[in-house]
Design a protein around this motif. Structure first.
Motif, mmCIF file in Angstrom:
data_model
loop_
_atom_site.group_PDB
_atom_site.id
_atom_site.type_symbol
_atom_site.label_atom_id
_atom_site.label_comp_id
_atom_site.label_asym_id
_atom_site.label_seq_id
_atom_site.Cartn_x
_atom_site.Cartn_y
_atom_site.Cartn_z
ATOM 1 N N LEU A 157 -7.722 -1.642 1.080
ATOM 2 C CA LEU A 157 -8.654 -0.734 0.393
ATOM 3 C C LEU A 157 -7.931 0.481 -0.190
ATOM 4 N N CYS A 158 -6.625 0.561 0.008
ATOM 5 C CA CYS A 158 -5.827 1.687 -0.486
ATOM 6 C C CYS A 158 -5.976 1.800 -2.014
ATOM 7 N N PRO A 159 -6.262 2.994 -2.541
ATOM 8 C CA PRO A 159 -6.380 3.135 -4.005
ATOM 9 C C PRO A 159 -5.079 2.801 -4.735
ATOM 10 N N ASN A 160 -3.959 2.871 -4.026
ATOM 11 C CA ASN A 160 -2.668 2.541 -4.646
ATOM 12 C C ASN A 160 -2.166 1.159 -4.241
ATOM 13 N N ALA B 265 0.856 -1.192 0.000
ATOM 14 C CA ALA B 265 0.000 0.000 0.000
ATOM 15 C C ALA B 265 0.891 1.240 0.000
ATOM 16 N N ASP B 266 0.264 2.431 -0.122
ATOM 17 C CA ASP B 266 1.091 3.648 -0.068
ATOM 18 C C ASP B 266 1.362 4.077 1.379
ATOM 19 N N TYR B 267 0.598 3.540 2.328
ATOM 20 C CA TYR B 267 0.743 3.799 3.769
ATOM 21 C C TYR B 267 0.533 5.262 4.148
ATOM 22 N N THR B 268 -0.103 6.035 3.254
ATOM 23 C CA THR B 268 -0.321 7.456 3.562
ATOM 24 C C THR B 268 -1.772 7.899 3.388
ATOM 25 N N CYS B 269 -2.583 7.189 2.596
ATOM 26 C CA CYS B 269 -3.935 7.681 2.277
ATOM 27 C C CYS B 269 -4.875 7.480 3.483
ATOM 28 N N ASP B 270 -6.121 7.948 3.340
ATOM 29 C CA ASP B 270 -7.097 7.842 4.432
ATOM 30 C C ASP B 270 -7.333 6.387 4.836
ATOM 31 N N PHE B 271 -7.459 5.488 3.838
ATOM 32 C CA PHE B 271 -7.695 4.072 4.150
ATOM 33 C C PHE B 271 -6.509 3.502 4.930
ATOM 34 N N CYS B 272 -5.288 3.849 4.476
ATOM 35 C CA CYS B 272 -4.096 3.318 5.146
ATOM 36 C C CYS B 272 -4.022 3.837 6.583
ATOM 37 N N ARG B 273 -4.299 5.146 6.753
ATOM 38 C CA ARG B 273 -4.207 5.707 8.105
ATOM 39 C C ARG B 273 -5.281 5.118 9.017
HETATM 40 ZN ZN LIG Z 1 -3.191 4.005 1.055
#
Ligand SMILES: [Zn+2]
Length: 346
Positions: A107-110, A93-101
């Motif tokens: 569910l991360c878009p990336n 994941a990108d570990y930064t988006c709303d889903f990741c946080r």
């Molecule tokens: Zn993410």
């Protein structure tokens, strides 16, 4: 470095072992792993066929699951050090988006998978974010590289399906289609850990015998027996609480026929085809829940690794192939002959 690559889509004819540029030094927050073993998943076959919506850059290094030794770490990495033996979580994941946080990494878009969206583990080296490695637990007898490589994808996927999504409880009855596949095998064992009664199916009596040895309570051969009828008889027409259906078109109607009142159907795949139908009246009248699941988040990954460290959920390895014979390994998977995970040593 040597790697198993896909040179075009259209099936296993386009799989080759060849020299590719190594990935270079790890960037900030990343880890380079010298891969010792990689395990195959059905995903690898789908990738080789060609997945819609995935941008392929050839040659694509295949493989999602793997284990190896940390060879170099980028700036700021604190989770592991060079020389550590690690398991690799294939979901990045990108570990930064709303889903990741919010802790919902799948569910991360990336979100992307090694060997599909990113260079994979069927190579001498792979680069991953530090979040995607876990120190290999010390077990007695010690985990082999093959077992370590076989662990992550199917155990994480099955854990999220059974524990987080379907919320299986002690005393419930759980049916799992297609024992032999790695997710089905892990799903049955996790349901047993939670105290559920498990029913598994396979087209192979030898696999069903192994299922009983691994703790399955009831087994049916779906080639020679009418599973939905048998389950209804077994449960005095009550049906089961949870069905794990990763087969799709081939089993969906039977899954619903044996789903009890208030039952949950959970799916993470559709190996026989994606287009399933349902009578909405039965859905609301029986108050069913139909749920999808894919991979797992970092908390779930930490939990399955902790369980492994306690000696639970130790992977079942079917057979180990050398990298040079990776095509034969993929063909064995395509024929569905395996019981447990097929592993490739790097
Ligand atoms: Zn993410």
């Amino acid at each position: 470095m040597r790697a198993c690559v896909l040179t075009a889509t259209g099936g296993l004819a386009h799989v080759a072992v060849q020299q590719v540029p190594d990935p270079g030094p790890p960037g900030a927050g990343a880890v380079r792993v010298a891969v010792r073993a990689a395990a195959l998943n059905h995903l690898d076959l789908f990738v080789a066929q060609g997945l819609q919506g995935v941008e392929y850059r050839f040659p694509l290094i295949m493989g999602g699951d793997g284990a190896g030794v940390v060879d170099a770490v980028g700036a700021g990495v604190t989770a592991v050090r060079p020389g550590d033996s690690v398991l690799i979580n294939p979901g990045v994941a990108d570990y930064t988006c709303d889903f990741c946080r919010a802790g919902e990494h799948p569910l991360c878009p990336n979100y992307g998978l090694l060997g599909e969206h990113l260079p994979g583990t069927l190579a001498e080296y792979v680069l991953v974010p530090e979040q995607n490695v876990a120190r290999m637990p010390k077990l007695d007898p010690a985990l082999s590289w093959a077992e370590a490589a076989a662990f992550s994808l199917v155990t994480l996927t099955a854990w999220r399906m059974i524990v987080t999504r379907a919320r299986v409880r002690a005393g419930e009855t759980v049916l799992v289609w297609g024992f032999g596949g790695g997710v089905a095998l892990a799903a049955m064992r996790i349901a047993k850990l939670l105290g559920a009664r498990t029913i598994v199916t396979s087209s192979s009596d030898a696999k069903l015998q192994e299922a009983r040895r691994l703790g399955a309570d009831v087994t049916f051969n779906h080639r020679t027996q009418k599973v939905a009828q048998e389950v209804r008889a077994l449960t005095q027409k009550r049906g089961v609480d949870v069905v794990v259906d990763n087969v799709g078109e081939g089993t969906w109607n039977d899954s619903l026929r044996m789903l009890g009142r208030g039952g949950r159907l959970v799916t993470c795949g559709a190996t026989t085809g994606p287009n399933v139908a349902m009578d909405a009246r039965r859905l609301f009248w029986y108050q069913w829940t139909i749920m999808g699941s894919t991979m797992g988040n970092l908390a779930e990954y930490a939990e399955v690794v902790r369980r492994l460290g306690q000696g639970e959920l130790r992977p079942v390895v079917d057979r180990v192939f050398p990298l040079a014979d990776v095509r034969a390994a993929l063909e064995r998977l395509e024929r569905g002959e395996q019981l447990g995970k097929i592993v490739v040593e790097i």
